[in-house]
Motif scaffolding. Structure first.
Motif, PDB file in Angstrom:
ATOM      1  N   LEU A 185       0.824  -1.204   0.000  1.00 29.79           N
ATOM      2  CA  LEU A 185       0.000   0.000   0.000  1.00 29.79           C
ATOM      3  C   LEU A 185       0.863   1.260   0.000  1.00 29.79           C
ATOM      4  O   LEU A 185       0.489   2.283  -0.581  1.00 29.79           O
ATOM      5  N   GLU A 186       2.041   1.188   0.640  1.00 28.47           N
ATOM      6  CA  GLU A 186       2.935   2.346   0.695  1.00 28.47           C
ATOM      7  C   GLU A 186       3.366   2.788  -0.704  1.00 28.47           C
ATOM      8  O   GLU A 186       3.496   3.986  -0.970  1.00 28.47           O
ATOM      9  N   LYS A 187       3.621   1.825  -1.558  1.00 26.73           N
ATOM     10  CA  LYS A 187       4.034   2.170  -2.923  1.00 26.73           C
ATOM     11  C   LYS A 187       2.865   2.782  -3.708  1.00 26.73           C
ATOM     12  O   LYS A 187       3.053   3.688  -4.525  1.00 26.73           O
ATOM     13  N   ILE A 188       1.673   2.274  -3.459  1.00 29.69           N
ATOM     14  CA  ILE A 188       0.498   2.819  -4.154  1.00 29.69           C
ATOM     15  C   ILE A 188       0.260   4.267  -3.731  1.00 29.69           C
ATOM     16  O   ILE A 188      -0.135   5.114  -4.532  1.00 29.69           O
ATOM     17  N   ALA A 189       0.505   4.556  -2.454  1.00 29.52           N
ATOM     18  CA  ALA A 189       0.275   5.901  -1.927  1.00 29.52           C
ATOM     19  C   ALA A 189       1.155   6.939  -2.618  1.00 29.52           C
ATOM     20  O   ALA A 189       0.817   8.135  -2.635  1.00 29.52           O
ATOM     21  N   ASN A 190       2.285   6.511  -3.171  1.00 30.46           N
ATOM     22  CA  ASN A 190       3.187   7.440  -3.858  1.00 30.46           C
ATOM     23  C   ASN A 190       2.822   7.658  -5.322  1.00 30.46           C
ATOM     24  O   ASN A 190       3.464   8.457  -6.014  1.00 30.46           O
ATOM     25  N   GLU A 191       1.807   6.963  -5.792  1.00 26.21           N
ATOM     26  CA  GLU A 191       1.421   7.055  -7.190  1.00 26.21           C
ATOM     27  C   GLU A 191       0.203   7.975  -7.354  1.00 26.21           C
ATOM     28  O   GLU A 191      -0.667   8.034  -6.476  1.00 26.21           O
ATOM     29  N   PRO A 192       0.121   8.692  -8.480  1.00 28.32           N
ATOM     30  CA  PRO A 192      -1.115   9.433  -8.770  1.00 28.32           C
ATOM     31  C   PRO A 192      -2.254   8.447  -9.012  1.00 28.32           C
ATOM     32  O   PRO A 192      -2.073   7.444  -9.705  1.00 28.32           O
ATOM     33  N   LEU A 193      -3.405   8.707  -8.438  1.00 32.38           N
ATOM     34  CA  LEU A 193      -4.542   7.791  -8.547  1.00 32.38           C
ATOM     35  C   LEU A 193      -5.542   8.273  -9.600  1.00 32.38           C
ATOM     36  O   LEU A 193      -5.820   9.469  -9.715  1.00 32.38           O
ATOM     37  N   VAL A 194      -6.059   7.315 -10.316  1.00 36.25           N
ATOM     38  CA  VAL A 194      -7.177   7.562 -11.231  1.00 36.25           C
ATOM     39  C   VAL A 194      -8.430   7.050 -10.535  1.00 36.25           C
ATOM     40  O   VAL A 194      -8.494   5.886 -10.131  1.00 36.25           O
ATOM     41  N   ILE A 221      -5.843  12.149  -5.839  1.00 33.21           N
ATOM     42  CA  ILE A 221      -6.617  11.755  -7.008  1.00 33.21           C
ATOM     43  C   ILE A 221      -6.202  12.659  -8.163  1.00 33.21           C
ATOM     44  O   ILE A 221      -6.522  13.845  -8.197  1.00 33.21           O
ATOM     45  N   ALA A 222      -5.455  12.092  -9.084  1.00 29.03           N
ATOM     46  CA  ALA A 222      -4.923  12.898 -10.189  1.00 29.03           C
ATOM     47  C   ALA A 222      -5.927  13.074 -11.318  1.00 29.03           C
ATOM     48  O   ALA A 222      -5.939  14.101 -11.994  1.00 29.03           O
ATOM     49  N   CYS A 225     -12.831  10.323 -13.346  1.00 29.82           N
ATOM     50  CA  CYS A 225     -13.501   9.773 -14.526  1.00 29.82           C
ATOM     51  C   CYS A 225     -14.990   9.606 -14.256  1.00 29.82           C
ATOM     52  O   CYS A 225     -15.407   9.380 -13.127  1.00 29.82           O
ATOM     53  N   ASP A 226     -15.764   9.689 -15.324  1.00 27.65           N
ATOM     54  CA  ASP A 226     -17.210   9.573 -15.174  1.00 27.65           C
ATOM     55  C   ASP A 226     -17.734   8.186 -15.506  1.00 27.65           C
ATOM     56  O   ASP A 226     -18.936   7.934 -15.422  1.00 27.65           O
ATOM     57  N   SER A 227     -16.849   7.256 -15.883  1.00 32.78           N
ATOM     58  CA  SER A 227     -17.280   5.899 -16.219  1.00 32.78           C
ATOM     59  C   SER A 227     -16.097   4.952 -16.125  1.00 32.78           C
ATOM     60  O   SER A 227     -14.931   5.374 -16.082  1.00 32.78           O
ATOM     61  N   GLY A 228     -16.412   3.654 -16.124  1.00 33.76           N
ATOM     62  CA  GLY A 228     -15.360   2.651 -16.092  1.00 33.76           C
ATOM     63  C   GLY A 228     -14.503   2.660 -17.334  1.00 33.76           C
ATOM     64  O   GLY A 228     -13.286   2.456 -17.279  1.00 33.76           O
ATOM     65  N   SER A 229     -15.109   2.923 -18.495  1.00 35.81           N
ATOM     66  CA  SER A 229     -14.343   2.922 -19.743  1.00 35.81           C
ATOM     67  C   SER A 229     -13.337   4.064 -19.780  1.00 35.81           C
ATOM     68  O   SER A 229     -12.193   3.888 -20.246  1.00 35.81           O
ATOM     69  N   SER A 230     -13.727   5.237 -19.270  1.00 37.78           N
ATOM     70  CA  SER A 230     -12.784   6.356 -19.253  1.00 37.78           C
ATOM     71  C   SER A 230     -11.684   6.120 -18.225  1.00 37.78           C
ATOM     72  O   SER A 230     -10.537   6.544 -18.420  1.00 37.78           O
ATOM     73  N   LEU A 231     -12.011   5.417 -17.150  1.00 31.18           N
ATOM     74  CA  LEU A 231     -10.984   5.082 -16.156  1.00 31.18           C
ATOM     75  C   LEU A 231      -9.959   4.129 -16.759  1.00 31.18           C
ATOM     76  O   LEU A 231      -8.749   4.295 -16.556  1.00 31.18           O
ATOM     77  N   ILE A 232     -10.421   3.143 -17.507  1.00 28.72           N
ATOM     78  CA  ILE A 232      -9.505   2.202 -18.152  1.00 28.72           C
ATOM     79  C   ILE A 232      -8.554   2.945 -19.084  1.00 28.72           C
ATOM     80  O   ILE A 232      -7.335   2.708 -19.085  1.00 28.72           O
ATOM     81  N   THR A 233      -9.088   3.858 -19.871  1.00 23.08           N
ATOM     82  CA  THR A 233      -8.262   4.615 -20.812  1.00 23.08           C
ATOM     83  C   THR A 233      -7.235   5.460 -20.084  1.00 23.08           C
ATOM     84  O   THR A 233      -6.063   5.543 -20.509  1.00 23.08           O
ATOM     85  N   ALA A 234      -7.641   6.101 -18.985  1.00 27.62           N
ATOM     86  CA  ALA A 234      -6.714   6.955 -18.236  1.00 27.62           C
ATOM     87  C   ALA A 234      -5.557   6.153 -17.665  1.00 27.62           C
ATOM     88  O   ALA A 234      -4.396   6.586 -17.713  1.00 27.62           O
ATOM     89  N   GLU A 236      -4.541   3.136 -18.762  1.00 29.08           N
ATOM     90  CA  GLU A 236      -3.818   2.547 -19.885  1.00 29.08           C
ATOM     91  C   GLU A 236      -2.825   3.528 -20.488  1.00 29.08           C
ATOM     92  O   GLU A 236      -1.732   3.136 -20.926  1.00 29.08           O
ATOM     93  N   THR A 237      -3.162   4.798 -20.500  1.00 29.89           N
ATOM     94  CA  THR A 237      -2.290   5.810 -21.098  1.00 29.89           C
ATOM     95  C   THR A 237      -1.280   6.374 -20.100  1.00 29.89           C
ATOM     96  O   THR A 237      -0.594   7.356 -20.406  1.00 29.89           O
ATOM     97  N   GLY A 238      -1.197   5.765 -18.913  1.00 26.06           N
ATOM     98  CA  GLY A 238      -0.154   6.136 -17.966  1.00 26.06           C
ATOM     99  C   GLY A 238      -0.422   7.360 -17.120  1.00 26.06           C
ATOM    100  O   GLY A 238       0.511   7.941 -16.552  1.00 26.06           O
ATOM    101  N   ARG A 239      -1.690   7.773 -16.988  1.00 26.27           N
ATOM    102  CA  ARG A 239      -1.994   8.975 -16.203  1.00 26.27           C
ATOM    103  C   ARG A 239      -2.047   8.685 -14.714  1.00 26.27           C
ATOM    104  O   ARG A 239      -2.153   9.599 -13.900  1.00 26.27           O
ATOM    105  N   GLY A 240      -1.986   7.415 -14.339  1.00 24.57           N
ATOM    106  CA  GLY A 240      -1.977   7.055 -12.935  1.00 24.57           C
ATOM    107  C   GLY A 240      -2.370   5.601 -12.769  1.00 24.57           C
ATOM    108  O   GLY A 240      -2.537   4.859 -13.746  1.00 24.57           O
ATOM    109  N   VAL A 241      -2.487   5.172 -11.509  1.00 22.99           N
ATOM    110  CA  VAL A 241      -2.948   3.824 -11.192  1.00 22.99           C
ATOM    111  C   VAL A 241      -4.319   3.945 -10.541  1.00 22.99           C
ATOM    112  O   VAL A 241      -4.745   5.027 -10.154  1.00 22.99           O
ATOM    113  N   SER A 242      -5.002   2.824 -10.428  1.00 21.62           N
ATOM    114  CA  SER A 242      -6.338   2.870  -9.858  1.00 21.62           C
ATOM    115  C   SER A 242      -6.584   1.676  -8.959  1.00 21.62           C
ATOM    116  O   SER A 242      -6.025   0.597  -9.176  1.00 21.62           O
ATOM    117  N   LEU A 243      -7.414   1.890  -7.945  1.00 21.18           N
ATOM    118  CA  LEU A 243      -7.887   0.795  -7.106  1.00 21.18           C
ATOM    119  C   LEU A 243      -9.166   0.262  -7.733  1.00 21.18           C
ATOM    120  O   LEU A 243     -10.120   1.010  -7.956  1.00 21.18           O
TER     121      LEU A 243
END
Length: 301
Positions: A185-194, A221-222, A225-234, A236-243
């Motif tokens: 979890l510590e490593k995730i905390a250092n990442e921008p979240l989608v 929260i970097a 997104c308004d939907s699951g599909s837009s979250l996947i795209t974000a 996938e394109t390296g804008r952050g990680v997601s839970l």
């Protein structure tokens, strides 16, 4: 004018004989004659010409016979549809759902349900959490299938869990953390979240904050997104990680890599939501039975 009088007239018009019609209807011939005469008196025209050899239809009687057949057919169909509705075999069913979390439960349950009840028109509404709750409250949705979220009970919504999933970290395939089998979890905390937009998914932020509370940090929260599909795209394109829930991998395929959170045993239940004071139709109750049945099946590996 009563429907039974119309049925009496129809029997006589088909048989062109009062005695035969009375036998078919299992009533006395004099009583049948009186009922048909009462009908003619009420309408104010002669529908039949009577003679010792039998009866024939007048021009008015021929027209009335055509309309009577249509009317009785509509009446019989209405009765059957109402009975079918009471049996859960007819009607319309509006269901809200969250596509990604329900992918292992909803599609197979719906396919089996439509085979069993082809005359029920099921309409699925892919909606945000806020839209689903609003729809359940105002009755435009009869039920919903989605992950459990906070404050649902306070909003008059009851939730029935069907299956639970652990939450994972979703990353782009090129992300350096994909080399780990489980991510602390510590490593995730250092990442921008989608994540999801606060307005449409107000429960998402409390969920994320609860996950990171043991670390004493507030996640960033970097991207919202308004939907699951837009979250996947974000992601996938390296804008952050997601839970995300582990079932998310069924939807994303090779577009994302999902890794478990090291040491985490938390799970997110997916289930049926319905208004506490709502009037769920028999069709809706039967659909819930199918959801329960298919939620117990082991998903394909």
């Amino acid at each position: 004018m009563e429907l039974r009088h119309l049925r009496y007239f129809l029997a006589v018009a088909d048989a062109l004989n009062f005695t035969k019609a009375a036998r078919q209807l299992r009533i006395a011939q004099p009583a049948l004659s009186r009922r048909v005469q009462d009908l003619e008196d009420e309408i104010g025209v002669d529908l039949l010409k009577r003679s010792p050899r039998g009866v024939t239809l007048t021009a008015e009687g021929k027209l009335f016979l055509e309309k009577t057949r249509q009317l009785l057919k509509m009446a019989d169909e209405s009765v059957e549809q109402v009975r079918a509705l009471a049996r859960g075999q007819f009607g319309s069913l509006h269901i809200g759902y969250a596509p990604s979390p329900t992918v292992e439960i909803l599609p197979p349950a719906l396919a089996a349900y439509q085979r069993a009840f082809p005359h029920v028109n099921v309409l699925l509404h892919d909606a945000s959490r806020r839209e689903i709750v609003d729809g359940l409250q105002d009755g435009t949705l009869q039920l919903a299938v989605l992950p459990e979220v906070v404050n649902m009970e306070a909003e008059g919504i009851e939730f029935e869990p069907l299956r639970s999933y652990p939450y994972y970290v979703a990353l782009s395939p090129s992300h350096p953390l994909t080399r780990l089998k489980a991510i602390p979890l510590e490593k995730i905390a250092n990442e921008p979240l989608v994540g999801f937009a606060r307005h449409d998914y107000p429960d998402y932020y409390p969920f994320v904050e609860r996950i990171f509370r043991p670390l004493g940090v507030t996640p960033k929260i970097a991207v919202e997104c308004d939907s699951g599909s837009s979250l996947i795209t974000a992601v996938e394109t390296g804008r952050g990680v997601s839970l995300a829930m582990s079932v998310f991998k069924v939807v994303t395929g090779k577009r994302l890599v999902l890794r478990p959170v090291a040491g985490s045993k938390d799970e997110i239940p997916v289930g049926i939501a319905r208004a506490k004071n709502g009037d769920l139709t028999p069709a809706g109750e039967k659909f819930c039975e199918f959801l329960r049945k298919f939620s117990k099946r082991t998903p394909p590996a």
